[in-house]
Write a protein that holds these residues in place. Structure first.
Motif, short mmCIF file in Angstrom:
data_model
loop_
_atom_site.label_atom_id
_atom_site.label_comp_id
_atom_site.label_asym_id
_atom_site.label_seq_id
_atom_site.Cartn_x
_atom_site.Cartn_y
_atom_site.Cartn_z
N GLY A 162 0.83 -1.20 0.00
CA GLY A 162 0.00 0.00 0.00
C GLY A 162 0.86 1.25 0.00
O GLY A 162 2.02 1.23 -0.39
N GLY A 163 0.28 2.35 0.44
CA GLY A 163 0.99 3.62 0.43
C GLY A 163 0.39 4.58 -0.58
O GLY A 163 -0.53 4.25 -1.32
N LYS A 164 0.93 5.78 -0.60
CA LYS A 164 0.37 6.85 -1.43
C LYS A 164 0.73 6.72 -2.90
O LYS A 164 0.11 7.35 -3.75
CB LYS A 164 0.87 8.20 -0.89
N ARG A 165 1.77 5.95 -3.22
CA ARG A 165 2.27 5.80 -4.60
C ARG A 165 2.57 7.18 -5.19
O ARG A 165 2.36 7.44 -6.38
CB ARG A 165 1.25 5.07 -5.49
N LEU A 166 3.09 8.05 -4.34
CA LEU A 166 3.34 9.43 -4.72
C LEU A 166 4.31 9.54 -5.90
O LEU A 166 4.07 10.31 -6.84
CB LEU A 166 3.91 10.18 -3.51
N ARG A 167 5.40 8.78 -5.86
CA ARG A 167 6.43 8.93 -6.89
C ARG A 167 5.96 8.51 -8.29
O ARG A 167 6.13 9.28 -9.24
CB ARG A 167 7.70 8.20 -6.44
N PRO A 168 5.38 7.32 -8.44
CA PRO A 168 4.85 6.99 -9.78
C PRO A 168 3.72 7.91 -10.22
O PRO A 168 3.58 8.19 -11.41
CB PRO A 168 4.39 5.54 -9.65
N LEU A 169 2.92 8.40 -9.28
CA LEU A 169 1.87 9.36 -9.62
C LEU A 169 2.48 10.65 -10.17
O LEU A 169 2.05 11.17 -11.20
CB LEU A 169 1.01 9.68 -8.40
N LEU A 170 3.47 11.18 -9.46
CA LEU A 170 4.13 12.40 -9.91
C LEU A 170 4.81 12.19 -11.26
O LEU A 170 4.79 13.08 -12.12
CB LEU A 170 5.16 12.85 -8.88
N MET A 171 5.39 11.02 -11.46
CA MET A 171 6.06 10.73 -12.73
C MET A 171 5.06 10.76 -13.87
O MET A 171 5.27 11.43 -14.89
CB MET A 171 6.74 9.35 -12.67
N ARG A 172 3.96 10.04 -13.71
CA ARG A 172 3.00 9.97 -14.81
C ARG A 172 2.31 11.31 -15.05
O ARG A 172 2.09 11.70 -16.21
CB ARG A 172 1.95 8.89 -14.55
N GLU A 173 1.97 12.03 -13.98
CA GLU A 173 1.29 13.31 -14.15
C GLU A 173 2.21 14.34 -14.82
O GLU A 173 1.75 15.18 -15.60
CB GLU A 173 0.79 13.83 -12.81
N THR A 174 3.50 14.30 -14.53
CA THR A 174 4.46 15.19 -15.21
C THR A 174 4.56 14.81 -16.68
O THR A 174 4.59 15.68 -17.57
CB THR A 174 5.84 15.12 -14.54
N PHE A 175 4.62 13.52 -16.94
CA PHE A 175 4.64 12.99 -18.32
C PHE A 175 3.42 13.48 -19.10
O PHE A 175 3.55 13.99 -20.22
CB PHE A 175 4.66 11.46 -18.23
N LEU A 176 2.25 13.37 -18.50
CA LEU A 176 1.01 13.80 -19.16
C LEU A 176 0.98 15.32 -19.34
O LEU A 176 0.51 15.82 -20.37
CB LEU A 176 -0.20 13.34 -18.35
#
Length: 296
Positions: A43-57
């Motif tokens: 579990g967890g916030k998954r902050l890093r992959p979220l930030l990666m994909r949102e920056t990519f988008l």
């Protein structure tokens, strides 16, 4: 727009990516694969992959080239937590509300699970070359960023200084250095990789690095605050561990009120720089703001 619901949806999508890239538990080494899965899917916030994909988008990125890097970065982050929890480090028995990897699988297997996640992270990131062979230069640059930000000039470097200075009184400059590497580096990697894979310019990638550094500092200051103000039930891990381990934090240097002011100021700077890029991603702006108002 209900950003909280959107975050939950996007987090589920990240979870699906992580599961897709995990090795299948089989063979004589099945136990290490199970330990990797236990650690990564805790579990967890998954902050890093979220930030990666949102920056990519945000920079107009398309396609699946981002996915192996999302999984790889979360594997690197997870391995660091597995090793952090070991008896030789923080000696924590709970994380995210359940027993830590070394408690469940034993200390030796805990060490190996961390090692395996780190190595498999790069095996996973390299799959980007097969996913989008037409973007080999971008994937190569992204891989360089990932490796450096995870290593002695990034997260491991920060952890090293943190361990070496344990029990010593630190000034703010030293604390900022530790936080910049220990926490900030992987967040920088997340956003920089997203930007690079989307085709952002060098100048834009440098701005993104600064934004991510601010986010990392705000996030770590908030961690310091939560260690003092939250509960084990809310946080999912023991509180007052910084005091137990005699660690200097923003709270010990600045006090609670000062630490909160600093976190808010750094977060505001990150949002201003993000908006100044001239690209639209309201969810990303909201997510950055949420980091200094979280309860766990």
């Amino acid at each position: 727009m209900n950003f909280k619901a959107l975050q939950e949806q996007k987090t589920r999508e990240v979870e699906a990516v992580l599961k897709a890239y995990l090795p299948r538990p089989e063979g004589y080494q099945k136990e290490i694969m199970e330990a990797m899965e236990y650690s990564l899917l805790a579990g967890g916030k998954r902050l890093r992959p979220l930030l990666m994909r949102e920056t990519f988008l945000m920079f107009g990125g398309t396609g699946k080239i981002i996915e192996p890097f999302m999984a790889a970065l979360e594997m690197i982050h997870t391995y660091s937590l597995v090793h952090d929890d070991l008896p030789a480090m923080d000696n924590d028995e709970y994380r995210r509300g359940r027993k830590t990897t070394h408690v469940v699988y034993g200390e030796a297997m805990g060490i190996l699970a961390g090692d395996a996640l780190l190595n498999y992270a790069f095996e996973t990131a390299l799959k980007a070359f097969d996913t989008a062979p037409e973007k080999m230069p971008e994937a190569g640059k992204a891989l360089q960023i990932l490796a450096r930000k995870a290593g002695i000039y990034g997260m491991i470097g920060g952890q090293t200084v943190d361990v070496a200075q344990s029990g010593k009184s630190l000034d703010r400059d030293m604390l900022d250095f530790i936080y910049a590497l220990k926490t900030g580096a992987l967040i920088e990697a997340a956003m920089m990789v997203g930007a690079v894979l989307a085709g952002a310019s060098e100048e834009q990638v440098k701005t993104v690095e600064k934004i991510a550094g601010d986010i990392g500092l705000a996030f770590q200051i908030e961690d310091d605050i939560l260690d003092v103000t939250s509960t084990t039930e809310e946080l999912g891990k023991p509180v007052h561990s910084d005091e137990k381990n005699e660690k200097t934090t923003y709270v010990t240097i600045r006090g609670l009120a000062g630490a909160r002011e600093d976190a808010a100021a750094v977060s505001r700077e990150a949002v201003e720089l993000l908006e100044g890029l001239g690209y639209e991603n309201p969810f990303l702006v909201w997510l950055v703001g949420e980091l200094v108002h979280r309860k766990k």
